[in-house]
Motif scaffolding. Structure first.
Motif, PDB file in Angstrom:
ATOM      1  N   SER A  80       0.826  -1.211   0.000  1.00 16.31           N
ATOM      2  CA  SER A  80       0.000   0.000   0.000  1.00 16.31           C
ATOM      3  C   SER A  80       0.861   1.262   0.000  1.00 16.31           C
ATOM      4  N   LYS A  81       2.045   1.156   0.568  1.00 11.71           N
ATOM      5  CA  LYS A  81       3.020   2.255   0.627  1.00 11.71           C
ATOM      6  C   LYS A  81       2.503   3.517   1.333  1.00 11.71           C
ATOM      7  N   THR A  82       1.449   3.401   2.108  1.00 13.63           N
ATOM      8  CA  THR A  82       0.984   4.562   2.861  1.00 13.63           C
ATOM      9  C   THR A  82       1.816   4.681   4.139  1.00 13.63           C
ATOM     10  N   PRO A  83       2.134   5.896   4.526  1.00 16.91           N
ATOM     11  CA  PRO A  83       2.978   6.090   5.715  1.00 16.91           C
ATOM     12  C   PRO A  83       2.411   5.435   6.964  1.00 16.91           C
ATOM     13  N   ASP A  84       1.094   5.506   7.136  1.00 16.08           N
ATOM     14  CA  ASP A  84       0.467   4.920   8.319  1.00 16.08           C
ATOM     15  C   ASP A  84       0.686   3.395   8.363  1.00 16.08           C
ATOM     16  N   ASN A  85       0.527   2.747   7.217  1.00 16.05           N
ATOM     17  CA  ASN A  85       0.729   1.298   7.162  1.00 16.05           C
ATOM     18  C   ASN A  85       2.196   0.913   7.351  1.00 16.05           C
ATOM     19  N   MET A  86       3.089   1.757   6.879  1.00 17.75           N
ATOM     20  CA  MET A  86       4.522   1.478   7.061  1.00 17.75           C
ATOM     21  C   MET A  86       4.881   1.557   8.554  1.00 17.75           C
ATOM     22  N   VAL A  87       4.253   2.490   9.255  1.00 12.99           N
ATOM     23  CA  VAL A  87       4.482   2.610  10.694  1.00 12.99           C
ATOM     24  C   VAL A  87       3.928   1.367  11.403  1.00 12.99           C
ATOM     25  N   LYS A  88       2.764   0.882  10.964  1.00 14.64           N
ATOM     26  CA  LYS A  88       2.184  -0.335  11.549  1.00 14.64           C
ATOM     27  C   LYS A  88       3.112  -1.534  11.370  1.00 14.64           C
ATOM     28  N   ASN A  89       3.832  -1.538  10.252  1.00 15.47           N
ATOM     29  CA  ASN A  89       4.734  -2.665   9.987  1.00 15.47           C
ATOM     30  C   ASN A  89       5.835  -2.797  11.036  1.00 15.47           C
ATOM     31  N   VAL A  90       6.235  -1.681  11.612  1.00 11.16           N
ATOM     32  CA  VAL A  90       7.280  -1.741  12.641  1.00 11.16           C
ATOM     33  C   VAL A  90       6.814  -2.638  13.790  1.00 11.16           C
ATOM     34  N   ALA A  91       5.606  -2.416  14.264  1.00  4.41           N
ATOM     35  CA  ALA A  91       5.074  -3.222  15.369  1.00  4.41           C
ATOM     36  C   ALA A  91       4.862  -4.670  14.939  1.00  4.41           C
ATOM     37  N   LEU A  92       4.371  -4.860  13.706  1.00  2.33           N
ATOM     38  CA  LEU A  92       4.140  -6.224  13.215  1.00  2.33           C
ATOM     39  C   LEU A  92       5.456  -7.002  13.106  1.00  2.33           C
ATOM     40  N   ILE A  93       6.484  -6.346  12.614  1.00  2.00           N
ATOM     41  CA  ILE A  93       7.791  -7.004  12.476  1.00  2.00           C
ATOM     42  C   ILE A  93       8.398  -7.283  13.847  1.00  2.00           C
ATOM     43  N   GLN A  94       8.178  -6.386  14.795  1.00  2.00           N
ATOM     44  CA  GLN A  94       8.653  -6.644  16.164  1.00  2.00           C
ATOM     45  C   GLN A  94       7.950  -7.872  16.759  1.00  2.00           C
ATOM     46  N   GLU A  95       6.645  -7.989  16.502  1.00  3.96           N
ATOM     47  CA  GLU A  95       5.918  -9.168  16.986  1.00  3.96           C
ATOM     48  C   GLU A  95       6.443 -10.439  16.313  1.00  3.96           C
ATOM     49  N   LEU A  96       6.682 -10.353  15.004  1.00  2.00           N
ATOM     50  CA  LEU A  96       7.255 -11.493  14.273  1.00  2.00           C
ATOM     51  C   LEU A  96       8.584 -11.916  14.881  1.00  2.00           C
ATOM     52  N   ASN A  97       9.423 -10.948  15.160  1.00  2.00           N
ATOM     53  CA  ASN A  97      10.733 -11.234  15.746  1.00  2.00           C
ATOM     54  C   ASN A  97      10.586 -11.933  17.102  1.00  2.00           C
ATOM     55  N   GLY A  98       9.672 -11.427  17.927  1.00  2.00           N
ATOM     56  CA  GLY A  98       9.425 -12.063  19.221  1.00  2.00           C
ATOM     57  C   GLY A  98       8.892 -13.477  19.064  1.00  2.00           C
ATOM     58  N   ASN A  99       8.011 -13.676  18.069  1.00  2.00           N
ATOM     59  CA  ASN A  99       7.455 -15.002  17.827  1.00  2.00           C
ATOM     60  C   ASN A  99       8.525 -15.982  17.349  1.00  2.00           C
ATOM     61  N   ILE A 100       9.445 -15.501  16.539  1.00  2.00           N
ATOM     62  CA  ILE A 100      10.534 -16.370  16.082  1.00  2.00           C
ATOM     63  C   ILE A 100      11.380 -16.805  17.274  1.00  2.00           C
ATOM     64  N   SER A 101      11.659 -15.885  18.172  1.00  2.00           N
ATOM     65  CA  SER A 101      12.394 -16.241  19.388  1.00  2.00           C
ATOM     66  C   SER A 101      11.619 -17.251  20.223  1.00  2.00           C
ATOM     67  N   LYS A 102      10.295 -17.071  20.271  1.00  2.00           N
ATOM     68  CA  LYS A 102       9.447 -17.995  21.028  1.00  2.00           C
ATOM     69  C   LYS A 102       9.494 -19.398  20.407  1.00  2.00           C
ATOM     70  N   VAL A 103       9.452 -19.475  19.077  1.00  2.00           N
ATOM     71  CA  VAL A 103       9.514 -20.775  18.393  1.00  2.00           C
ATOM     72  C   VAL A 103      10.849 -21.461  18.673  1.00  2.00           C
ATOM     73  N   VAL A 104      11.931 -20.703  18.616  1.00  2.00           N
ATOM     74  CA  VAL A 104      13.252 -21.269  18.919  1.00  2.00           C
ATOM     75  C   VAL A 104      13.266 -21.821  20.339  1.00  2.00           C
ATOM     76  N   SER A 105      12.718 -21.066  21.275  1.00  2.00           N
ATOM     77  CA  SER A 105      12.666 -21.508  22.662  1.00  2.00           C
ATOM     78  C   SER A 105      11.795 -22.752  22.826  1.00  2.00           C
ATOM     79  N   LEU A 106      10.638 -22.772  22.150  1.00  2.00           N
ATOM     80  CA  LEU A 106       9.744 -23.932  22.231  1.00  2.00           C
ATOM     81  C   LEU A 106      10.411 -25.182  21.665  1.00  2.00           C
ATOM     82  N   TYR A 107      11.099 -25.035  20.536  1.00  2.00           N
ATOM     83  CA  TYR A 107      11.801 -26.188  19.959  1.00  2.00           C
ATOM     84  C   TYR A 107      12.944 -26.636  20.866  1.00  2.00           C
ATOM     85  N   SER A 108      13.596 -25.700  21.508  1.00  2.00           N
ATOM     86  CA  SER A 108      14.652 -26.053  22.455  1.00  2.00           C
ATOM     87  C   SER A 108      14.082 -26.847  23.629  1.00  2.00           C
ATOM     88  N   ASP A 109      12.934 -26.387  24.139  1.00  2.00           N
ATOM     89  CA  ASP A 109      12.254 -27.112  25.219  1.00  2.00           C
ATOM     90  C   ASP A 109      11.810 -28.495  24.757  1.00  2.00           C
TER      91      ASP A 109
END
Length: 130
Positions: A80-109
């Motif tokens: 969409s390239k709208t500034p508002d949506n690009m700002v939303k992506n920051v939070a979405l990517i941060q959540e993705l990053n946290g989820n990836i860490s969670k998956v690594v931890s779950l697989y380790s467990d």
């Protein structure tokens, strides 16, 4: 991401169940006189291990499913390239990053739990003269 979809999870769980069933029938053929004592204890312990593994795999799958939705949202926002949506992506990517860490931890467990159960099972098998 495709290698960790629900069909691979189901295939892994089917393989684990087949292994468990094969092991149980092999034990019954080899030592029928021990069925009532050893097998009952093993079945209870095995079922707890399989329930734990199943629960953990389902948790991992739910996080991966959430990641799939997040990635779709990020792609739509990016296109969409709208500034508002690009700002939303920051939070979405941060959540993705946290989820990836969670998956690594779950697989380790999962690895630690499975390894502990396997070694405990091997130790019990040796102690029972298998």
């Amino acid at each position: 991401m495709n290698s960790l979809d629900s069909s691979s999870l189901e295939s892994t769980m089917d393989t684990a169940t087949a292994y468990k069933n094969n092991r149980s029938s092999k034990l019954k053929r080899q030592r029928p006189h021990l069925i009532d004592t050893v097998s009952d204890c093993e079945e209870e312990g095995d079922s707890q291990v399989w329930e734990t593994l199943d629960r953990n795999f389902r948790h991992v799958q739910s996080v991966l499913d959430r990641n799939r939705v997040l990635i779709q949202q990020v792609n739509e926002n990016h296109q969409s390239k709208t500034p508002d949506n690009m700002v939303k992506n920051v939070a979405l990517i941060q959540e993705l990053n946290g989820n990836i860490s969670k998956v690594v931890s779950l697989y380790s467990d999962l690895n630690a739990n499975f390894s502990t159960a396997f070694h405990q099972h091997s130790k019990n098998g040796t102690a029972n003269g298998k």
